[in-house]
Enzyme design. Structure first.
Site, PDB file in Angstrom:
ATOM      1  N   CYS A   1     -10.419  -4.563   0.013  1.00  0.00           N
ATOM      2  CA  CYS A   1     -11.471  -3.545   0.128  1.00  0.00           C
ATOM      3  C   CYS A   1     -12.395  -3.630  -1.099  1.00  0.00           C
ATOM      4  O   CYS A   1     -12.122  -4.367  -2.057  1.00  0.00           O
ATOM      5  CB  CYS A   1     -10.847  -2.151   0.233  1.00  0.00           C
TER       6      CYS A   1
ATOM      7  N   GLU B   1      -3.023  -4.547  -3.290  1.00  0.00           N
ATOM      8  CA  GLU B   1      -3.515  -5.426  -4.368  1.00  0.00           C
ATOM      9  C   GLU B   1      -3.482  -4.728  -5.720  1.00  0.00           C
ATOM     10  O   GLU B   1      -3.064  -5.290  -6.730  1.00  0.00           O
ATOM     11  CB  GLU B   1      -4.974  -5.849  -4.100  1.00  0.00           C
TER      12      GLU B   1
ATOM     13  N   CYS C   1     -10.768  -2.767  -4.495  1.00  0.00           N
ATOM     14  CA  CYS C   1      -9.872  -3.852  -4.934  1.00  0.00           C
ATOM     15  C   CYS C   1     -10.675  -5.052  -5.426  1.00  0.00           C
ATOM     16  O   CYS C   1     -10.282  -5.707  -6.390  1.00  0.00           O
ATOM     17  CB  CYS C   1      -8.927  -4.255  -3.812  1.00  0.00           C
TER      18      CYS C   1
ATOM     19  N   ASN D   1       0.840  -1.199   0.000  1.00  0.00           N
ATOM     20  CA  ASN D   1       0.000   0.000   0.000  1.00  0.00           C
ATOM     21  C   ASN D   1       0.873   1.246   0.000  1.00  0.00           C
ATOM     22  O   ASN D   1       2.001   1.249   0.511  1.00  0.00           O
ATOM     23  CB  ASN D   1      -1.037  -0.007   1.136  1.00  0.00           C
TER      24      ASN D   1
HETATM   25  N1  THU Z   1      -5.318  -1.622   2.395  1.00  0.00           N
HETATM   26  C1  THU Z   1      -4.724  -2.394   1.446  1.00  0.00           C
HETATM   27  O1  THU Z   1      -3.639  -2.073   0.949  1.00  0.00           O
HETATM   28  N2  THU Z   1      -5.375  -3.506   1.053  1.00  0.00           N
HETATM   29  C2  THU Z   1      -6.511  -3.977   1.610  1.00  0.00           C
HETATM   30  O2  THU Z   1      -6.989  -5.011   1.213  1.00  0.00           O
HETATM   31  C3  THU Z   1      -7.156  -3.238   2.707  1.00  0.00           C
HETATM   32  C4  THU Z   1      -6.606  -1.876   2.980  1.00  0.00           C
HETATM   33  C5  THU Z   1      -4.604  -0.425   2.869  1.00  0.00           C
HETATM   34  C6  THU Z   1      -5.194   0.900   2.481  1.00  0.00           C
HETATM   35  C7  THU Z   1      -4.611   1.794   3.530  1.00  0.00           C
HETATM   36  O3  THU Z   1      -3.311   2.198   3.136  1.00  0.00           O
HETATM   37  C8  THU Z   1      -4.470   0.914   4.754  1.00  0.00           C
HETATM   38  O4  THU Z   1      -4.543  -0.423   4.270  1.00  0.00           O
HETATM   39  C9  THU Z   1      -5.544   1.118   5.799  1.00  0.00           C
HETATM   40  O5  THU Z   1      -6.805   1.090   5.239  1.00  0.00           O
END
Ligand code: THU
Length: 134
Positions: free
Chosen positions: A89, A58, A92, A45
């Protein structure tokens, strides 16, 4: 998919998680997607002070694969917190549906994970077929 391959994909996600840029949520996430030919692409992320400009692990992993010319995928592994299974999320899930990623591996670690099909986590998806019905 073989257990060994699943563990390998989770290990790659864990490795990518180390590079997470998440100074706002302090919630690092790593992802690893396996293309149809077995090549693995990773992502983490990447947050932004303008919060909506942030990108999930993702979509970062899938973006790398797409940029390398890949269009079909076997699975994606995601690792966030070691205390729980991080689920993709909503945005994604929509992107995973676009590229029909069939298997979603949500891990706490290499040895502790849950498997989901795309249909399980994103039923009744809005797909390109809907556009034909206008
Ligand atoms: N996040 C992801 O990278 N993937 C997920 O499946 C859920 C959330 C990240 C987004 C943000 O940077 C942090 O997790 C908190 O929401």
């Amino acid at each position: 998919m073989e257990t060994e391959e699943i563990r390998h994909l989770l290990a790659k996600a864990l490795e990518a998680r180390k590079n997470s840029y998440s100074p706002y949520s302090l919630y690092p996430v790593g992802a690893a997607v396996m293309a149809g030919d077995g090549t693995i692409y990773t992502g983490c992320n990447m947050e932004n002070v303008s919060y909506p400009a942030s990108l999930c692990a993702e979509r970062n992993a899938l973006g790398s694969a797409i940029a390398d010319g890949k269009r079909d995928f076997l699975a994606i592994a995601i690792i966030g917190s070691p205390d729980d299974y991080t689920m993709p999320c909503g945005i994604c899930r929509q992107v995973l549906a676009e590229f029909r990623v069939p298997l979603i591996i949500c891990g706490k670690s290499e040895n502790d994970y849950r498997l989901f099909t795309l249909e399980e986590i994103f039923p009744a998806a809005f797909t390109a077929d809907e556009l034909k019905k206008k």
